[in-house]
Design an enzyme around this catalytic site. Structure first.
Site, PDB file in Angstrom:
ATOM      1  N   ASN A 156       0.810  -1.231   0.000  1.00  0.00           N
ATOM      2  CA  ASN A 156       0.000   0.000   0.000  1.00  0.00           C
ATOM      3  C   ASN A 156       0.840   1.277   0.000  1.00  0.00           C
ATOM      4  O   ASN A 156       0.395   2.323  -0.467  1.00  0.00           O
ATOM      5  CB  ASN A 156      -1.019  -0.002   1.150  1.00  0.00           C
ATOM      6  N   GLU A 254       4.441  -3.107  12.447  1.00  0.00           N
ATOM      7  CA  GLU A 254       3.359  -2.129  12.239  1.00  0.00           C
ATOM      8  C   GLU A 254       2.230  -2.923  11.594  1.00  0.00           C
ATOM      9  O   GLU A 254       2.296  -3.273  10.419  1.00  0.00           O
ATOM     10  CB  GLU A 254       3.883  -0.999  11.345  1.00  0.00           C
TER      11      GLU A 254
HETATM   12  C1  SIN Z   1       1.007   6.183   6.701  1.00  0.00           C
HETATM   13  O1  SIN Z   1       2.225   6.172   6.861  1.00  0.00           O
HETATM   14  O2  SIN Z   1       0.392   7.242   6.682  1.00  0.00           O
HETATM   15  C2  SIN Z   1       0.215   4.915   6.535  1.00  0.00           C
HETATM   16  C3  SIN Z   1       1.042   3.710   6.598  1.00  0.00           C
HETATM   17  C4  SIN Z   1       0.250   2.431   6.604  1.00  0.00           C
HETATM   18  O3  SIN Z   1      -0.854   2.337   6.157  1.00  0.00           O
HETATM   19  O4  SIN Z   1       0.810   1.450   7.074  1.00  0.00           O
END
Ligand code: SIN
Length: 483
Positions: A156, A254
């Site tokens: 993503n 994460e």
């Molecule tokens: C972000 O860094 O804003 C989103 C990252 C993610 O969806 O893991």
């Protein structure tokens, strides 16, 4: 393959191991907007992953022993090259990932910001001295690079999740083996080329593509790897954690979220609507921090739903490189199937479709941005992350009720709420069980703040000065005999 790139060499079809481009192009990378083949990349497995780890191990000591200023200079050049090639990187990203070009350009700048920030931080890895309880002695606590790190990154954010993991580690002296997602390896390989051009020595940054299970197993079990960093689902995160236990590696995870977005009666309606559109529909709803549940207080509910649905219905859907498009295709057929399952389940259990609710007429993996009301906690989209362009709106009455609902999940990555009441802002921010909270704000990620979750949303933080701490070990040295 006809991507209009100013620097065609950025489109790689081999992996980077020990400073060499290796492997036979095999696995097809396709454009989710039209299914067209973009390129092929090697289908590497255990053997090549081990070679990459050994290269990273050889490169570690010389890289870690360089002056911080020298590592900083390489990172700074990498940052400059990423920004100089922003347009090409964005075009590659949009082609393989689907996000609109403007978002892709934004992600490239976001990715570069981590490299810039940690190029600066490289010179500030301070230790400390501690008053010693023993005579004629001193206690020194120094920070040392943890060693070889492995990073498994998601589709993503094909650029930013690599730099957010690697830049702090590289700054302190770690070396890396990166495995990008099979859907989006091309951005990663392009970043690898730019790192090489920036002067990153051979073996410091290695990139392998291929069999996720085989690569992940070697990364998590090889004794030379001291940290494994992963962004992705909680299920896979737990598996990696179990595998990493065999060699007691540090894990930085994460993982998934189920972000609440709360609109209190006293909120600025226009700001809340604009925030909800961003928090829900960025990257077609495919971010870990995308809101999955919108809680709107009864007094503002109907006005919010009307304005929100109008804004959602107005969003232009199409290929990410087409003019004015703000919603591209979903990444693949599995993502589309999950979105459809959630909407059908919600509808069957009594939810009302205000706008959308079906595949888009463009076909493929395009889905019409959707708003549902009358949602309740029995529905699948309440329990699981939809990871798609579906906004589920719940009505609530009191602050206590919404806090209970917001916190009633095993996840705790991001949470958002809109209010003009300052006391409530502090109270609710304190009570939300979440690693990150946006108050009257819908975008949390930046290079200076610690990004990460609590509960089953992860371990550790990425970004900011806290992001460095994942990549260092503390060494306590007791200096005696100083009389
Ligand atoms: C972000 O860094 O804003 C989103 C990252 C993610 O969806 O893991």
């Amino acid at each position: 393959m006809t991507l209009p790139l100013a620097k065609p060499a950025l489109l790689r079809n081999q992996c980077l191991i020990d400073g060499k481009w290796v492997g036979t192009p095999a696995g097809v990378v396709s454009n989710p907007a039209n299914g067209a083949e973009l390129s092929r990349v090697p289908e590497f497995g255990a053997k090549e992953t081990e070679e990459a780890i050994l290269a990273a191990e050889r490169a570690f000591k010389p890289w870690a022993k360089k002056q911080a200023k020298e590592r900083a200079a390489v990172l700074r050049r990498w940052f400059e090259l990423i920004m100089a090639n922003q347009e090409d990187l964005a075009r590659i990203m949009t082609a393989e990932q689907g996000k609109p070009l403007a978002e892709a350009r934004g992600e490239v700048a976001y990715a570069a910001s981590f490299v810039e920030f940690y190029a600066e931080e490289a010179k500030r890895i301070y230790g400390e001295t501690v008053p010693s309880p023993f005579p004629h002695s001193k206690i020194i606590v120094q920070k040392q690079a943890i060693g070889v790190c492995a990073a498994i990154t998601p589709w993503n954010f094909p650029a930013a999740m690599i730099t957010r993991k690697c830049a702090p580690g590289l700054a302190v002296g770690c070396t890396f083996v990166v495995k990008p997602a099979p859907d989006t390896p091309l951005t990663a390989l392009a970043l690898g080329l730019l790192a090489e051009e920036a002067g990153m020595p051979p073996g410091v940054l290695n990139i392998v593509t291929g069999d996720a299970v085989a690569i992940g197993k070697v990364m998590t079990e090889h004794p030379a790897v001291r940290l494994i960093g992963f962004t992705g689902s909680t299920g896979v995160g737990k598996l990696l954690m179990r595998q990493a236990a065999s060699t007691v590696k540090k894990v930085a995870l994460e993982l998934g979220g189920n972000a609440p977005f709360i609109v209190f009666d006293d909120a600025d309606l226009d700001a809340a609507v604009a925030g909800a559109v961003i928090a829900k529909f960025r990257n077609m709803g495919q971010t870990c921090v995308c809101t999955n549940r919108l809680f709107v207080q009864a007094g503002i509910h109907d006005r919010f739903v009307e304005a929100f649905a109008k804004a959602v219905a107005a969003m232009k859907v199409g290929p990410g490189d087409a003019e004015g498009v703000v919603q591209g295709p979903l990444i693949n057929a599995n993502a589309l199937a999950k979105v459809e399952r959630h909407v059908e389940d919600a509808r069957a259990r009594g939810a009302r479709v205000i706008t959308g609710g079906a595949r888009h007429s463009l076909g493929g993996t395009f889905y019409t941005p959707t708003v549902l009301t009358g949602v309740n906690t029995e529905m699948a989209l309440s329990q699981e992350e939809t990871f798609g362009p579906v906004a589920a709106v719940y009505k609530f009455e009191t602050e206590e009720e919404v806090l209970r609902l917001a916190n009633s999940t095993p996840f705790g990555l991001a949470a958002y709420f809109y209010t003009k009441d300052l006391a409530r802002a502090f109270r609710v921010a304190d009570e939300l069980e979440s690693g990150m909270v946006g108050v009257n704000s819908a975008i949390l990620g930046n290079e200076v703040a610690p990004f990460g979750g609590v509960k089953e949303s992860g371990l550790g933080r990425e970004g900011g000065r806290h992001g460095i701490e994942e990549f260092v070990e503390l060494k306590y040295v007791l200096m005696g005999g100083l009389n």
